[in-house]
Design an enzyme around this catalytic site. Structure first.
Site, mmCIF file in Angstrom:
data_model
loop_
_atom_site.group_PDB
_atom_site.id
_atom_site.type_symbol
_atom_site.label_atom_id
_atom_site.label_comp_id
_atom_site.label_asym_id
_atom_site.label_seq_id
_atom_site.Cartn_x
_atom_site.Cartn_y
_atom_site.Cartn_z
ATOM 1 N N CYS A 1 46.342 49.070 19.557
ATOM 2 C CA CYS A 1 45.166 48.987 20.419
ATOM 3 C C CYS A 1 43.944 48.600 19.586
ATOM 4 C CB CYS A 1 44.954 50.273 21.197
ATOM 5 S SG CYS A 1 44.991 51.764 20.195
ATOM 6 N N ARG A 2 42.804 49.283 19.819
ATOM 7 C CA ARG A 2 41.569 48.830 19.182
ATOM 8 C C ARG A 2 41.447 49.310 17.745
ATOM 9 N NH1 ARG A 2 38.240 50.732 24.324
ATOM 10 N NH2 ARG A 2 38.287 48.840 25.592
#
Lengths: 226, 226
Positions: B181-182
Site C-alpha cells: 500500500c502507501r
DNA sequence: ACAATGTTCAACAATTTCATTGAATAGCTG
DNA sequence: CAGCTATTCAATGAAATTGTTGAACATTGT
C-alpha cells in the site's frame, strides 16, 4: 478493525510523526540542533551561544527531547545534551540543502548582508584532502574554541575571529590558507577569510562545515584530554 | 560586518530554514505529504481522503507552498498539487524512519490497534523482484484506485478493500499473494492480507510502500490514458 | 451572460507556542 | 548543613496556529 478506529489510529500515528517534525519547526531550535551537531553542549553553553535565556533553551530542549531528537546525560549539576542519532544531522542537512535550493530568500539574505562573500574562492572536501596530502596548505578552524577542541580537521589551527589578529604574526605571508566553520551558511570562516585576504593572503573557504566532514567519515583530530 | 547585523542575519536565516521545518510539523500536513508522495492530488481529493474541510486543506497547502515543499499547476478550475522535489519525500522518509525507531509510542499504537499485524509474513523489495521474475506470485495494490492508476508495481492488481470481495472469485485458491500500500504503517495492505489469509490464501506484505519502490528506481507501470 | 463548480480568502474563536520572570529542585563545595 | 550553581518547572501574557463558516474569485459549460 472498523472504520472509526482506523481513522483514529491514523490521526494518532501522524500526530506522533509530527512530534518529530515540530523539533525542526522553530528557528531557535534549529540553531540549537546546529550547535549540537558540532559537539555536545550544556544548557548554559547553548544559552550563551544563542543569546537566549537559560530557561528558554531548557524549554526548547524539552521539545527536542520529546521528539527524541536529543539525549541528555547528567554529570554533576551539568546536563550534557547531544543529538540522539546521526540521522538527526542527516535530516537537518537534507532540509537545509533543500531550503537553500528552493527558498530564494535564503540566497538573497546571504548576498544582502555579505555581498563580498561570493568573491571568495571555495574548495570542496575532496580537493582539500588532496591539498593536505601535498602538505601545501594551512587549515584554519574559525569556530569557537570549544568546538575545535571537541574535534576538527587534522592539522587545523583554532582561529576564532577574536584570535585572528594575534595569529597573524605566526602565519607566513606567502602560504595558502583554507578556512572552515560550522556550515556553508555559517559565515564565520567567510569573515576570517575576508580579513585574511585583506592582509594579502591567498585564502579558500571550505564549502562544507565540520559536521559534514565528520559525517562523511573523513579523518578528524581531537584534543587529547590531559 | 558588525556583531549586531551578524546576529540579525543569523536569526533571519534560521527563520527561513524553519519555514521548511514547519511544513513537517503538523499531523494533517504530514498526511497530505504522504498522499502527495503517491501521486498529485486536487484540493478536493485531499479533503475527501483526509476528512478535512476543503478550506482547511487549502490552508495547509498554502503552508506547504510557503515552505516550497509543494508545487501547484492549475488546470481549468482544478489545482493539482504535487511534491516539488524528490528530496521532500526523502526527508519525510528519513523523518518517519527515525521516528519509528525512536518514538516507542508509534510501535505501541500499531500493536494496540492491530495486534494480528505482527503475525503477517513480510517480504522486502529485493525478494519481491525475485518472485516476480519467477512469475510465481500475484501482487495486490491495496491503495485507492486513483493512486493505483497513477502508478503501481508491474502486473499488480488494484484491490482496495471495498473491492476485495468481488476479487476473491478471480483469485485461484492455491496462489501466493503479496500485498502492498502507501507505506509500512499505512495498514491498508495489512487489512487486505488478513482477510485473504482468513480465506485460506498464503499472503505476504511488502515492507515498503509504493513511493519507496518508485524512489528506488524500480520498474513501475502506469495506466495508459485512453 | 448565466449558473455551476473548484479553489481561495477573510474573519472568528479555541488552542498552542514562545520568551520572560521568579520559584523550586538537585548536585556539588566548604 | 549551608551556600552555590546548573537546570527545570510554573505562571504569565503576547503571538501564532488551527479549523470553521461564509463570502469572493475564477474557469467551464450552457
Amino acid at each position: 478493525m472498523d472504520n472509526q478506529s482506523r481513522q483514529e489510529l491514523k490521526a494518532l500515528l501522524y500526530e506522533q510523526f509530527a512530534r518529530m517534525g515540530k523539533a525542526f519547526a522553530n528557528a531557535r531550535r534549529l540553531e540549537i540542533i546546529d550547535l549540537l551537531s558540532q559537539t555536545p553542549h550544556t544548557v548554559e553553553e547553548l544559552a550563551s551561544k544563542t543569546s537566549l535565556s537559560v530557561a528558554s533553551v531548557s524549554q526548547h530542549l524539552q521539545v527536542l527531547r520529546n521528539a527524541r531528537v536529543v539525549d541528555v546525560t547528567r554529570e554533576g549539576t551539568y546536563a550534557w545534551y547531544r543529538l540522539s542519532d546521526d540521522r538527526v544531522f542527516g535530516i537537518w542537512c537534507m532540509m537545509r540543502d533543500l531550503a537553500q535550493d528552493r527558498i530564494s530568500e535564503i540566497d538573497h539574505l546571504l548576498r544582502q548582508y555579505f555581498n563580498e562573500r561570493e568573491t571568495l574562492e571555495t574548495i570542496d572536501a575532496a580537493e582539500l584532502l588532496r591539498r593536505i596530502a601535498e602538505g601545501s596548505i594551512i587549515i584554519i578552524d574559525a569556530r569557537p574554541e570549544d568546538e575545535y577542541r571537541a574535534g576538527h580537521i587534522p592539522s587545523a589551527l583554532s582561529v576564532p575571529i577574536e584570535k585572528l589578529e594575534s595569529t597573524l604574526a605566526v602565519l607566513p605571508k606567502n602560504c595558502e590558507i583554507v578556512a572552515y566553520c560550522r556550515a556553508s551558511y555559517c559565515l564565520l570562516s567567510d569573515e576570517v577569510a575576508l580579513l585574511l585576504r585583506e592582509q594579502g593572503y591567498r585564502v579558500h573557504v571550505l564549502l562544507e562545515g565540520f559536521p559534514e566532514w565528520r559525517a562523511a567519515g573523513l579523518p578528524i583530530e581531537k584534543e587529547s584530554l590531559n
